[in-house]
Scaffold this motif. Structure first.
Motif, short mmCIF file in Angstrom:
data_model
loop_
_atom_site.label_atom_id
_atom_site.label_comp_id
_atom_site.label_asym_id
_atom_site.label_seq_id
_atom_site.Cartn_x
_atom_site.Cartn_y
_atom_site.Cartn_z
N MET B 1 62.76 49.09 -6.77
CA MET B 1 62.26 47.72 -6.59
C MET B 1 60.86 47.74 -6.00
SD MET B 1 63.50 44.68 -7.25
CE MET B 1 63.49 42.94 -6.71
N GLN B 2 60.44 48.91 -5.59
CA GLN B 2 59.09 49.12 -5.04
C GLN B 2 58.81 48.18 -3.87
OE1 GLN B 2 57.26 49.29 -9.18
NE2 GLN B 2 56.42 51.15 -8.27
N GLN B 3 59.79 48.14 -2.97
CA GLN B 3 59.66 47.37 -1.74
C GLN B 3 60.06 48.28 -0.58
OE1 GLN B 3 62.56 44.30 -2.71
NE2 GLN B 3 60.96 42.79 -3.03
N PRO B 57 62.34 36.36 1.17
CA PRO B 57 61.84 36.70 -0.17
C PRO B 57 60.81 35.72 -0.70
CG PRO B 57 64.23 36.82 -0.12
CD PRO B 57 63.80 36.14 1.14
N LEU B 58 60.80 34.52 -0.17
CA LEU B 58 59.85 33.51 -0.64
C LEU B 58 58.51 33.63 0.07
CD1 LEU B 58 60.99 31.87 -2.86
CD2 LEU B 58 62.82 32.07 -1.20
N TYR B 62 54.50 40.35 -1.83
CA TYR B 62 54.41 40.28 -3.29
C TYR B 62 54.25 38.84 -3.76
CZ TYR B 62 55.60 41.20 -8.18
OH TYR B 62 55.57 41.30 -9.56
N VAL B 63 55.08 37.96 -3.23
CA VAL B 63 55.02 36.55 -3.65
C VAL B 63 53.74 35.88 -3.16
CG1 VAL B 63 56.13 34.29 -3.38
CG2 VAL B 63 57.52 36.31 -3.84
N LYS B 66 50.80 36.31 -5.21
CA LYS B 66 50.77 35.50 -6.43
C LYS B 66 50.32 34.07 -6.15
CE LYS B 66 53.98 36.58 -9.76
NZ LYS B 66 53.12 37.47 -10.52
N MET B 67 50.37 33.65 -4.88
CA MET B 67 50.07 32.26 -4.57
C MET B 67 48.60 32.04 -4.29
SD MET B 67 52.96 31.36 -5.17
CE MET B 67 52.54 29.62 -5.17
N TRP B 74 52.41 27.84 1.26
CA TRP B 74 53.66 28.26 0.62
C TRP B 74 54.58 28.94 1.63
CZ3 TRP B 74 55.60 27.97 -4.46
CH2 TRP B 74 56.65 28.85 -4.77
#
Lengths: 216, 160
Positions: B1-3, B57-58, B62-63, B66-67, B74
């Protein structure tokens, strides 16, 4: 010890998290009542003050059982597994049990929360791409993981909470047009599991709140 | 999962922090990280999962990458949303710690999430139970010695 009562599941036919709980009840042979919570109708019935008392996170599922209110599908599933007889949903062996949780958490923390209704509603026009992105990312990791752990089922040859999590996530993948053929182990496990009664009778197309046009 | 994290232990590789924590709890002696009582155990998992599935997770790296420009808003949005739910939940379950009077995996999840909340300028004072529990927990040795400001890879400018 708390007196065992008949569980009441507050869920939605197409919620993958609700489906996990339905599958777990079916595997354990537990009868339960369902109270549908329509996530779209009336602006979302999960957003009412009444539902908030059941689950302050205002998500499905929520379960009333043994005098308590529980949310978070994996907490519910493990509670039921630990307090009811019937086939184990988590293996006796600690290593296998850890692998079951690792797979379940990859799905329940690493994929599903990034493609649930609440998040997709925030993504607007980009929602399908966003959902595909996170499902593909998760499946890219899940495939090699399952290659290592799987026997007949996700972990060895006994059905577990990992299988309970996998099938609803594959359903979501198909719904968002992710090519599951690219993940042969996931595909094979899913094909085996969807033939089992517990996965069939709990399918989104066969619930009390399934809309007429989506009924099996 | 590369985390992160990933743990190598007893000849196996494990990822997913709560899977690791429960494996360690089940195979090593010492204070229980999950209560013996099934109801309390379920509450510990419910709280842990609210954080580990419903909030973190939100707002992970990584997330947020993207924001783009919206990343702080966010992160705040999802932390606030989660804390709005966690506060009444903890009011019901908490004693001295998140669930009753024994430290559990729920406490282990809470403190790092409050750290993230502070990092994204969420007003934790708005959540008195969360605030009180966090204040109690951060004074404990296990939470101090493991703090991000005191790790081998902590950058010099962030060291305690």
């Amino acid at each position: 010890m708390a007196t065992h009562t008949k569980p009441v599941l507050h869920g939605y036919f197409r919620s993958s998290c609700s489906w996990r709980v339905r599958i777990a009840f079916a595997l354990k042979g537990i009868e339960y009542d369902q109270v549908p919570v329509n996530l779209i109708k009336d602006g979302g019935q999960q957003l009412t003050e009444e539902y908030k008392k059941l689950n302050p996170m205002q998500q499905v599922p929520a379960v009333e059982v043994d005098g308590i209110r529980l949310s978070q599908s994996l907490a519910v599933i493990q509670y039921i597994d630990e307090t009811r007889p019937g086939p184990r949903l988590l293996p006796a062996d600690p290593v296998k049990r850890a692998q079951v949780r690792m797979i379940s958490d990859l799905i329940a923390s690493g994929i599903q929360p990034l493609q649930n209704l609440y998040v997709l509603q925030k993504m607007g026009a980009e929602k399908v791409q966003w959902a595909q992105h996170f499902i593909v990312r998760g499946f890219e990791a899940l495939e090699p993981m399952l290659k290592q752990t799987a026997g007949k089922y996700c972990v060895g040859d006994e059905i577990s909470m990992a299988d309970v999590c996998l099938v609803p996530q594959v359903y979501n993948a198909e719904r968002f047009k992710v090519d599951v053929d690219a993940y042969p182990t996931i595909k094979m496990l899913n094909q085996t599991l969807v033939e089992l009664e517990a996965f069939k009778v709990t399918h989104p197309s066969r619930q009390p709140d399934t809309p007429v046009d989506l009924r099996a | 999962m590369q985390q992160v994290p990933a743990v190598e232990v007893d000849g196996i590789r494990l990822s997913q922090s709560l899977a690791v924590i429960q494996y360690i709890d089940e195979t090593r002696p010492g204070p229980r990280l999950l209560p013996a009582d099934p109801v309390k155990r379920a509450q510990v998992r419910m709280i842990s999962d609210l954080i580990a599935s419903g909030i973190q997770p939100l707002q992970n790296l990584y997330v947020l990458q993207k924001m783009g420009a919206e990343k702080v808003q966010w992160a705040q949005h999802f932390i606030v949303r989660g804390f709005e739910a966690l506060e009444p939940m903890l009011k019901q379950t908490a004693g001295k710690y998140c669930v009753g009077d024994e430290i559990s995996m729920a406490d282990v999840c809470l403190v790092p999430q409050v750290y993230n909340a502070e990092r994204f300028k969420v007003d934790v004072d708005a959540y008195p139970t969360i605030k009180m529990l966090n204040q109690t927990l951060v004074e404990l040795e296990a939470f101090k010695v493991t703090h991000p400001s005191r790790q081998p890879d902590t950058p010099v400018d962030l060291r305690a």
